[in-house]
Design a protein around this motif. Structure first.
Motif, PDB file in Angstrom:
ATOM      1  N   LYS A  91      -4.590  11.826  -1.322  1.00  0.00           N
ATOM      2  CA  LYS A  91      -3.189  12.264  -1.424  1.00  0.00           C
ATOM      3  C   LYS A  91      -2.740  13.055  -0.202  1.00  0.00           C
ATOM      4  N   GLY A  92      -3.158  12.603   0.987  1.00  0.00           N
ATOM      5  CA  GLY A  92      -2.693  13.227   2.226  1.00  0.00           C
ATOM      6  C   GLY A  92      -3.575  14.330   2.745  1.00  0.00           C
ATOM      7  N   LYS A  93      -4.665  14.666   2.045  1.00  0.00           N
ATOM      8  CA  LYS A  93      -5.539  15.739   2.482  1.00  0.00           C
ATOM      9  C   LYS A  93      -6.490  15.308   3.591  1.00  0.00           C
ATOM     10  N   CYS A  94      -6.652  14.024   3.809  1.00  0.00           N
ATOM     11  CA  CYS A  94      -7.694  13.574   4.727  1.00  0.00           C
ATOM     12  C   CYS A  94      -7.311  13.736   6.195  1.00  0.00           C
ATOM     13  N   ASN A  95      -6.036  13.800   6.518  1.00  0.00           N
ATOM     14  CA  ASN A  95      -5.586  14.009   7.897  1.00  0.00           C
ATOM     15  C   ASN A  95      -6.265  13.062   8.881  1.00  0.00           C
ATOM     16  N   ALA A 153       0.830  -1.202   0.000  1.00  0.00           N
ATOM     17  CA  ALA A 153       0.000   0.000   0.000  1.00  0.00           C
ATOM     18  C   ALA A 153       0.866   1.256   0.000  1.00  0.00           C
ATOM     19  N   LYS A 154       1.919   1.270   0.780  1.00  0.00           N
ATOM     20  CA  LYS A 154       2.815   2.430   0.794  1.00  0.00           C
ATOM     21  C   LYS A 154       3.534   2.572  -0.539  1.00  0.00           C
ATOM     22  N   LYS A 155       3.870   1.459  -1.167  1.00  0.00           N
ATOM     23  CA  LYS A 155       4.549   1.502  -2.459  1.00  0.00           C
ATOM     24  C   LYS A 155       3.623   2.069  -3.544  1.00  0.00           C
ATOM     25  N   ARG A 156       2.300   1.820  -3.423  1.00  0.00           N
ATOM     26  CA  ARG A 156       1.332   2.371  -4.364  1.00  0.00           C
ATOM     27  C   ARG A 156       1.099   3.857  -4.123  1.00  0.00           C
ATOM     28  N   GLY A 157       1.585   4.375  -3.002  1.00  0.00           N
ATOM     29  CA  GLY A 157       1.438   5.797  -2.717  1.00  0.00           C
ATOM     30  C   GLY A 157       0.238   6.139  -1.873  1.00  0.00           C
ATOM     31  N   GLU A 158      -0.392   5.168  -1.262  1.00  0.00           N
ATOM     32  CA  GLU A 158      -1.540   5.442  -0.411  1.00  0.00           C
ATOM     33  C   GLU A 158      -1.057   6.092   0.875  1.00  0.00           C
ATOM     34  N   THR A 159      -1.711   7.174   1.272  1.00  0.00           N
ATOM     35  CA  THR A 159      -1.323   7.847   2.502  1.00  0.00           C
ATOM     36  C   THR A 159      -2.187   7.408   3.669  1.00  0.00           C
ATOM     37  N   CYS A 160      -3.448   7.147   3.411  1.00  0.00           N
ATOM     38  CA  CYS A 160      -4.370   6.687   4.455  1.00  0.00           C
ATOM     39  C   CYS A 160      -4.685   5.214   4.176  1.00  0.00           C
ATOM     40  N   ILE A 161      -3.861   4.333   4.670  1.00  0.00           N
ATOM     41  CA  ILE A 161      -4.009   2.914   4.371  1.00  0.00           C
ATOM     42  C   ILE A 161      -5.286   2.385   5.017  1.00  0.00           C
ATOM     43  N   GLY A 162      -6.068   1.679   4.237  1.00  0.00           N
ATOM     44  CA  GLY A 162      -7.325   1.134   4.710  1.00  0.00           C
ATOM     45  C   GLY A 162      -8.517   1.993   4.348  1.00  0.00           C
ATOM     46  N   CYS A 163      -8.285   3.222   3.968  1.00  0.00           N
ATOM     47  CA  CYS A 163      -9.352   4.133   3.569  1.00  0.00           C
ATOM     48  C   CYS A 163      -9.731   3.817   2.123  1.00  0.00           C
ATOM     49  N   PRO A 164     -11.011   3.691   1.821  1.00  0.00           N
ATOM     50  CA  PRO A 164     -11.396   3.387   0.442  1.00  0.00           C
ATOM     51  C   PRO A 164     -11.067   4.515  -0.531  1.00  0.00           C
ATOM     52  N   TYR A 165     -10.802   5.710  -0.031  1.00  0.00           N
ATOM     53  CA  TYR A 165     -10.474   6.857  -0.874  1.00  0.00           C
ATOM     54  C   TYR A 165      -8.996   7.204  -0.777  1.00  0.00           C
TER      55      TYR A 165
END
Length: 58
Positions: A41-45, A24-36
């Motif tokens: 891209k890090g805006k969800c905080n 997941a981190k390799k794919r660039g996901e910032t909020c792992i487990g979040c469907p969005y």
């Protein structure tokens, strides 16, 4: 013998979780487990709701 089986099962579970987090981190996901995770891209905080409302089609 039972302790060895339980230990192997726990190691497999932990290994699967670590592999999932790594991919997941390799794919660039910032909020792992979040469907969005791919959209925010890090805006969800820490809140997936903000990513969902930011990306709605109007």
């Amino acid at each position: 013998m039972e302790n060895i089986i339980i230990s192997v099962i726990l190691l497999v579970i932990v290994g699967a979780v670590v592999l999932y987090l790594y991919k997941a981190k390799k794919r660039g996901e910032t909020c792992i487990g979040c469907p969005y995770a791919n959209m925010c891209k890090g805006k969800c905080n820490g809140s997936c709701n903000s990513a969902k409302t930011d990306n709605k089609v109007k």
